[in-house]
Design an enzyme around this catalytic site. Structure first.
Site, PDB file in Angstrom:
ATOM      1  N   ARG A 154      20.596 -11.892  25.873  1.00 37.98           N
ATOM      2  CA  ARG A 154      19.978 -11.766  27.192  1.00 37.98           C
ATOM      3  C   ARG A 154      19.816 -13.176  27.761  1.00 37.98           C
ATOM      4  O   ARG A 154      19.743 -14.148  27.005  1.00 37.98           O
ATOM      5  CB  ARG A 154      18.612 -11.092  27.091  1.00 37.98           C
ATOM      6  CG  ARG A 154      18.631  -9.694  26.485  1.00 37.98           C
ATOM      7  CD  ARG A 154      17.217  -9.141  26.360  1.00 37.98           C
ATOM      8  NE  ARG A 154      17.211  -7.778  25.834  1.00 37.98           N
ATOM      9  CZ  ARG A 154      17.036  -7.455  24.568  1.00 37.98           C
ATOM     10  NH1 ARG A 154      16.859  -8.416  23.661  1.00 37.98           N
ATOM     11  NH2 ARG A 154      17.025  -6.196  24.174  1.00 37.98           N
ATOM     12  N   LYS A 183      12.942  -9.105  22.937  1.00 37.65           N
ATOM     13  CA  LYS A 183      11.859  -8.417  23.642  1.00 37.65           C
ATOM     14  C   LYS A 183      10.777  -8.001  22.655  1.00 37.65           C
ATOM     15  O   LYS A 183      11.055  -7.590  21.533  1.00 37.65           O
ATOM     16  CB  LYS A 183      12.402  -7.170  24.347  1.00 37.65           C
ATOM     17  CG  LYS A 183      13.167  -7.466  25.624  1.00 37.65           C
ATOM     18  CD  LYS A 183      13.539  -6.170  26.322  1.00 37.65           C
ATOM     19  CE  LYS A 183      14.209  -6.427  27.654  1.00 37.65           C
ATOM     20  NZ  LYS A 183      14.587  -5.179  28.339  1.00 37.65           N
ATOM     21  N   HIS A 219      24.072 -10.883  32.462  1.00 37.56           N
ATOM     22  CA  HIS A 219      24.094  -9.631  31.714  1.00 37.56           C
ATOM     23  C   HIS A 219      25.508  -9.056  31.608  1.00 37.56           C
ATOM     24  O   HIS A 219      25.796  -8.274  30.702  1.00 37.56           O
ATOM     25  CB  HIS A 219      23.161  -8.619  32.378  1.00 37.56           C
ATOM     26  CG  HIS A 219      22.278  -7.904  31.403  1.00 37.56           C
ATOM     27  ND1 HIS A 219      21.343  -8.553  30.610  1.00 37.56           N
ATOM     28  CD2 HIS A 219      22.200  -6.589  31.057  1.00 37.56           C
ATOM     29  CE1 HIS A 219      20.725  -7.673  29.845  1.00 37.56           C
ATOM     30  NE2 HIS A 219      21.236  -6.476  30.090  1.00 37.56           N
ATOM     31  N   ARG A 234      26.897  -9.905  28.355  1.00 40.80           N
ATOM     32  CA  ARG A 234      26.296  -9.069  27.308  1.00 40.80           C
ATOM     33  C   ARG A 234      26.970  -7.692  27.290  1.00 40.80           C
ATOM     34  O   ARG A 234      27.310  -7.170  26.226  1.00 40.80           O
ATOM     35  CB  ARG A 234      24.792  -8.946  27.572  1.00 40.80           C
ATOM     36  CG  ARG A 234      24.007  -8.094  26.579  1.00 40.80           C
ATOM     37  CD  ARG A 234      22.524  -8.280  26.892  1.00 40.80           C
ATOM     38  NE  ARG A 234      21.673  -7.260  26.305  1.00 40.80           N
ATOM     39  CZ  ARG A 234      21.153  -7.328  25.076  1.00 40.80           C
ATOM     40  NH1 ARG A 234      21.448  -8.346  24.298  1.00 40.80           N
ATOM     41  NH2 ARG A 234      20.362  -6.381  24.625  1.00 40.80           N
ATOM     42  N   HIS A 287      18.599  -3.632  20.546  1.00 37.54           N
ATOM     43  CA  HIS A 287      18.139  -2.407  21.201  1.00 37.54           C
ATOM     44  C   HIS A 287      17.217  -1.625  20.265  1.00 37.54           C
ATOM     45  O   HIS A 287      17.550  -1.422  19.092  1.00 37.54           O
ATOM     46  CB  HIS A 287      19.322  -1.511  21.572  1.00 37.54           C
ATOM     47  CG  HIS A 287      20.098  -1.998  22.752  1.00 37.54           C
ATOM     48  ND1 HIS A 287      21.396  -1.618  22.999  1.00 37.54           N
ATOM     49  CD2 HIS A 287      19.759  -2.845  23.764  1.00 37.54           C
ATOM     50  CE1 HIS A 287      21.829  -2.199  24.107  1.00 37.54           C
ATOM     51  NE2 HIS A 287      20.847  -2.948  24.583  1.00 37.54           N
ATOM     52  N   TYR A 304      27.566   1.785  26.087  1.00 39.28           N
ATOM     53  CA  TYR A 304      28.748   0.936  25.951  1.00 39.28           C
ATOM     54  C   TYR A 304      29.928   1.662  25.322  1.00 39.28           C
ATOM     55  O   TYR A 304      30.979   1.060  25.104  1.00 39.28           O
ATOM     56  CB  TYR A 304      28.411  -0.295  25.104  1.00 39.28           C
ATOM     57  CG  TYR A 304      27.357  -1.162  25.728  1.00 39.28           C
ATOM     58  CD1 TYR A 304      27.651  -1.969  26.817  1.00 39.28           C
ATOM     59  CD2 TYR A 304      26.052  -1.161  25.249  1.00 39.28           C
ATOM     60  CE1 TYR A 304      26.677  -2.757  27.413  1.00 39.28           C
ATOM     61  CE2 TYR A 304      25.076  -1.950  25.832  1.00 39.28           C
ATOM     62  CZ  TYR A 304      25.395  -2.736  26.907  1.00 39.28           C
ATOM     63  OH  TYR A 304      24.430  -3.503  27.489  1.00 39.28           O
TER      64      TYR A 304
END
Length: 299
Positions: free
Chosen positions: A149, A173, A245, A248, A271, A280
């Site tokens: 990110r 995150k 992004h 990514r 994730h 994806y």
């Protein structure tokens, strides 16, 4: 319990137990405050423990009349659900009033993806004869090589760069730590930048361990990385609307199309849910048709 007390306790839970960033905490609180505004608009005094499904159904109709997008409505409902899961966990409620409510159906949007040739075109257009170009080349190679990110990129530390092992230690995150592989090319350009550019800079106090620095010796901003990529795309005449992004997205898509295990990609991207990674798995329709023609016994 009134709303003020409930929100204060919820805020403490998000900050201390979930370790969310200030922006994320404020977003959750804003979602719940929207429900409080709804009751105020009706002149009703309904505490958080007295909310029932019919109240929430009326709230959904209200936010729809405000002109909120389906995505914003879904985000608000998600925040309110989190608040009531917290109240249940704290044994302040026995039943969750949000269980029966349904938010708007969101169309799953496939992210923009660059082909490998497009990525190569962008990278080749970077002028590595300048200090900024050397840094930018290292940054974009890192974005694509490791699927970071933008915040993870600008906060990358030298002490978290394991060149001998080919890994980066990333704080993602919710302060969740993960190890991410990094390719040889990206490592090569990082080392060229560190030795040829960064070593000669005057570094501001507090930024000694940051890998990527601006001209003033401090960390880069998110906006600056966005602008670098936008300028580069314009220089090569690329029509796609790309951002950090996008690299990514491309990293994940190219891995999965190449046969990588979905769980491994989930781990590398950081994730929490596998369903986020599944976006994806979109493949070119012609490729799928080719697979059917080649391998299905009755094609």
């Amino acid at each position: 319990m009134n709303w003020s007390t409930g929100l204060t306790q919820f805020q403490g839970y998000l900050q201390l137990e979930k370790s969310l960033s200030g922006h994320s905490v404020e977003a959750y609180l804003r979602d719940v405050r929207k429900l409080v505004q709804y009751f105020e608009s009706l002149g009703q005094t309904v505490g958080p423990l007295a909310v029932e499904p019919p109240h929430l159904q009326g709230f959904l109709e209200w936010i729809n009349t405000l002109g909120m997008t389906a995505h914003s409505q879904a985000r608000t409902i998600s925040g309110i659900r989190a608040f009531y899961k917290f109240l249940i966990m704290e044994d302040l409620l026995n039943t969750d009033p949000t269980e029966t409510i349904e938010g708007p159906k969101l169309q799953r949007k496939l992210p923009d993806v660059l082909s490998y040739d497009e990525i190569t075109t962008l990278f080749d257009a970077i002028d590595v004869s300048t200090p900024e170009g050397t840094r930018n080349k290292a940054m974009l190679e890192t974005l694509y090589s490791s699927g970071l990110r933008v915040t993870e990129l600008i906060e990358l530390k030298i002490s978290n760069l394991y060149e001998d092992l080919g890994f980066l230690r990333i704080m993602g995150k919710g302060s969740k730590e993960r190890l991410v592989p990094i390719g040889r090319d990206a490592l090569k350009y990082i080392r060229l930048y560190l030795d040829g550019v960064r070593r000669h800079q005057t570094i501001k106090k507090g930024f000694e361990d940051f890998v990527f620095l601006n001209r003033r010796g401090a960390s880069l901003s998110r906006v600056m990385v966005f602008n670098i990529i936008k300028d580069l795309a314009a220089r090569v005449g690329m029509q796609k609307n790309i951002s950090p992004h996008t690299f990514r997205h491309s990293f994940a898509t190219h891995l999965i199309e190449g046969g990588a295990d979905l769980r491994a990609v989930q781990e590398m991207l950081g994730h929490e849910s596998i369903t986020t990674t599944e976006i994806y798995t979109h493949l070119d329709r012609d490729y799928l048709k080719q697979i059917i023609q080649e391998f299905h016994p009755r094609s």
